[in-house]
Design an enzyme around this catalytic site. Sequence first.
Site, short mmCIF file in Angstrom:
data_model
loop_
_atom_site.label_atom_id
_atom_site.label_comp_id
_atom_site.label_asym_id
_atom_site.label_seq_id
_atom_site.Cartn_x
_atom_site.Cartn_y
_atom_site.Cartn_z
N ASP A 91 0.85 -1.19 0.00
CA ASP A 91 0.00 0.00 0.00
C ASP A 91 0.89 1.24 0.00
OD1 ASP A 91 -2.99 0.96 0.66
OD2 ASP A 91 -1.56 2.21 1.79
N ASP A 140 0.19 4.42 1.18
CA ASP A 140 0.16 5.39 2.29
C ASP A 140 -0.11 4.75 3.66
OD1 ASP A 140 -3.27 6.62 1.70
OD2 ASP A 140 -2.44 4.62 2.12
N ASP A 192 -11.70 -16.07 16.25
CA ASP A 192 -11.77 -17.50 16.60
C ASP A 192 -11.52 -18.38 15.37
OD1 ASP A 192 -15.46 -17.86 17.02
OD2 ASP A 192 -14.26 -17.07 15.38
N HIS A 196 -8.38 -20.77 15.11
CA HIS A 196 -8.74 -22.17 14.82
C HIS A 196 -7.82 -22.73 13.73
CE1 HIS A 196 -11.81 -25.48 14.06
NE2 HIS A 196 -11.16 -25.48 12.92
N GLU A 197 -7.66 -21.95 12.66
CA GLU A 197 -6.82 -22.43 11.54
C GLU A 197 -5.36 -22.56 11.95
OE1 GLU A 197 -10.35 -22.54 9.70
OE2 GLU A 197 -8.49 -23.63 9.39
N HIS A 242 -4.70 -25.64 13.86
CA HIS A 242 -4.52 -26.84 13.02
C HIS A 242 -3.04 -27.03 12.70
CE1 HIS A 242 -8.52 -28.35 12.38
NE2 HIS A 242 -8.96 -27.26 11.77
N TYR A 288 -6.85 -36.59 10.68
CA TYR A 288 -8.13 -35.92 10.47
C TYR A 288 -9.24 -36.91 10.10
CZ TYR A 288 -10.49 -31.40 9.72
OH TYR A 288 -11.29 -30.29 9.81
N GLU A 336 -10.20 -31.15 15.62
CA GLU A 336 -11.16 -30.06 15.49
C GLU A 336 -11.44 -29.38 16.84
OE1 GLU A 336 -13.05 -28.19 13.35
OE2 GLU A 336 -11.33 -28.87 12.17
N ASN A 394 -11.11 -14.85 23.35
CA ASN A 394 -11.29 -14.32 24.70
C ASN A 394 -12.43 -13.31 24.83
OD1 ASN A 394 -10.68 -14.09 27.44
ND2 ASN A 394 -9.31 -12.33 27.09
N GLU A 444 -19.09 -16.92 15.08
CA GLU A 444 -20.27 -16.04 15.20
C GLU A 444 -20.10 -14.71 14.46
OE1 GLU A 444 -18.39 -17.04 17.60
OE2 GLU A 444 -17.60 -15.29 18.69
N THR A 502 -23.44 -16.25 8.39
CA THR A 502 -24.72 -15.63 7.98
C THR A 502 -24.80 -14.15 8.37
OG1 THR A 502 -25.73 -16.34 10.06
CG2 THR A 502 -25.95 -17.82 8.16
N ASP A 515 -26.33 -16.15 15.43
CA ASP A 515 -26.05 -17.56 15.15
C ASP A 515 -24.55 -17.77 14.96
OD1 ASP A 515 -26.68 -17.89 11.57
OD2 ASP A 515 -25.66 -16.36 12.74
N ASP A 518 -17.93 -36.30 6.53
CA ASP A 518 -17.12 -35.38 7.33
C ASP A 518 -15.96 -36.13 7.99
OD1 ASP A 518 -16.37 -32.91 8.61
OD2 ASP A 518 -17.57 -33.45 10.36
N HIS A 530 -16.17 -32.64 12.39
CA HIS A 530 -16.79 -31.38 12.82
C HIS A 530 -18.09 -31.65 13.57
CE1 HIS A 530 -14.34 -29.96 9.35
NE2 HIS A 530 -14.15 -28.92 10.12
C1 LIG Z 1 -15.54 -22.65 7.90
C2 LIG Z 1 -14.88 -24.00 7.77
C3 LIG Z 1 -15.28 -24.91 6.79
C4 LIG Z 1 -14.64 -26.15 6.69
C5 LIG Z 1 -13.60 -26.51 7.57
C6 LIG Z 1 -13.20 -25.62 8.56
C7 LIG Z 1 -12.10 -25.99 9.53
O1 LIG Z 1 -11.14 -25.19 9.68
O2 LIG Z 1 -12.20 -27.09 10.12
C8 LIG Z 1 -13.83 -24.35 8.65
O3 LIG Z 1 -13.41 -23.42 9.59
C9 LIG Z 1 -13.91 -23.54 10.88
O4 LIG Z 1 -14.50 -24.51 11.26
C10 LIG Z 1 -13.69 -22.32 11.72
C11 LIG Z 1 -13.83 -22.38 13.18
C12 LIG Z 1 -14.92 -21.72 12.32
ZN LIG Z 2 -10.96 -27.01 11.68
#
Ligand SMILES: Cc1cccc(C(=O)O)c1OC(=O)C1CC1
Ligand SMILES: [Zn+2]
Length: 313
Positions: free
Chosen positions: A63, A65, A141, A145-146, A149, A160, A169, A181, A191, A195, A201, A231, A236
């Site tokens: 970028d 500026d 979050d 979360h990622e 992993h 997995y 997970e 936090n 959240e 959506t 939700d 899955d 999940h």
């Molecule tokens: C949105 C999404 C779709 C598929 C896998 C994951 C995954 O990373 O397992 C995912 O991310 C999450 O679950 C994050 C915590 C909300």
């Molecule tokens: Zn995950």
Amino acid sequence: VNHAAATGTGTGVLGDTKTLNTDSYSSGYYLRDITKPMYSTGGKIETYTANYGTALPGTLLTDADNVWTDRAAVDAHYYAGKTYDYYYNKLGRNSFDNRGATMKSTVHYSRNYNNAFWNGTQMVYGDGDGRQFTSLSGALDVVAHEITHAVTERTAGLVYEYQPGALNESFSDVLGNLVENKNDPKWLLGEDVTTPGIAGDALRSMSNPNEYDQPDHMNEYRNLPNTREGDWGGVHINSGIPNKAFYNFVTTPGITKDNAGKIWYRALTQYLTSYSQFVDARNATIQAATDLFGANSTEATAVANAWTSVGVV
Ligand SMILES: Cc1cccc(C(=O)O)c1OC(=O)C1CC1
Ligand SMILES: [Zn+2]
């Protein structure tokens, strides 16, 4: 060209203003954070754009500026920094590999992509389709979360699928919420980005997994096939059981979020392995609590009770 740490400002996915750690160069700025302890051994936090394609990592964002308007990039960068800080300051871990590896994130991956993932090397975030999700880096979050992993992959290596995959997970959901936090009594996941048209939700609830069709007890364990449609054995879905165990533990009087995080992190990094089952997670977290707080401590007792409460004995 010498690099110098700079402070920029940016607008996040939810329209908020954030201060960003950036890197100044001859005629502008890189979306690169060189302020972390890992920079002493060359580690940085870098944020890229895939420009709605799927080639990774894509292009490092620049970028002119130091006022950043790519909202998904602003949050991916800022939240990666927050996640680094939690792991370093609270758990003593220096990046996902504990050796100060550079943390790379790519945003605008593909089109209308309702997903976020760690691909073995970096974080990747879609922008969502505007109905199911908005840009997925817009939630701390999700980012934590990622990144968790990646930590799991480098430590326990929980595969997995089936129960180890559900533990994989769950550790990501647990650390995702601990890093975020918030004062969220429902311990929701995602959240802030699920959506955008519907308030209140989420993707999952750790306090009440059933609310999002997850089991919260072993007697509701879902035997699913190890396929994409299943899955991968319900990683999940069955994660609701260890998630509920953690929720029951962390809400026990006398238990702090920081101490709960230390126990779960010690179990993940010192005791769990690739094919650990839920009962192994019970034993690992009891052992970690015993190591840190003593055999008859409030923590060790509460951990055992929490797993018993979800039928893992
Ligand atoms: C949105 C999404 C779709 C598929 C896998 C994951 C995954 O990373 O397992 C995912 O991310 C999450 O679950 C994050 C915590 C909300
Ligand atoms: Zn995950």
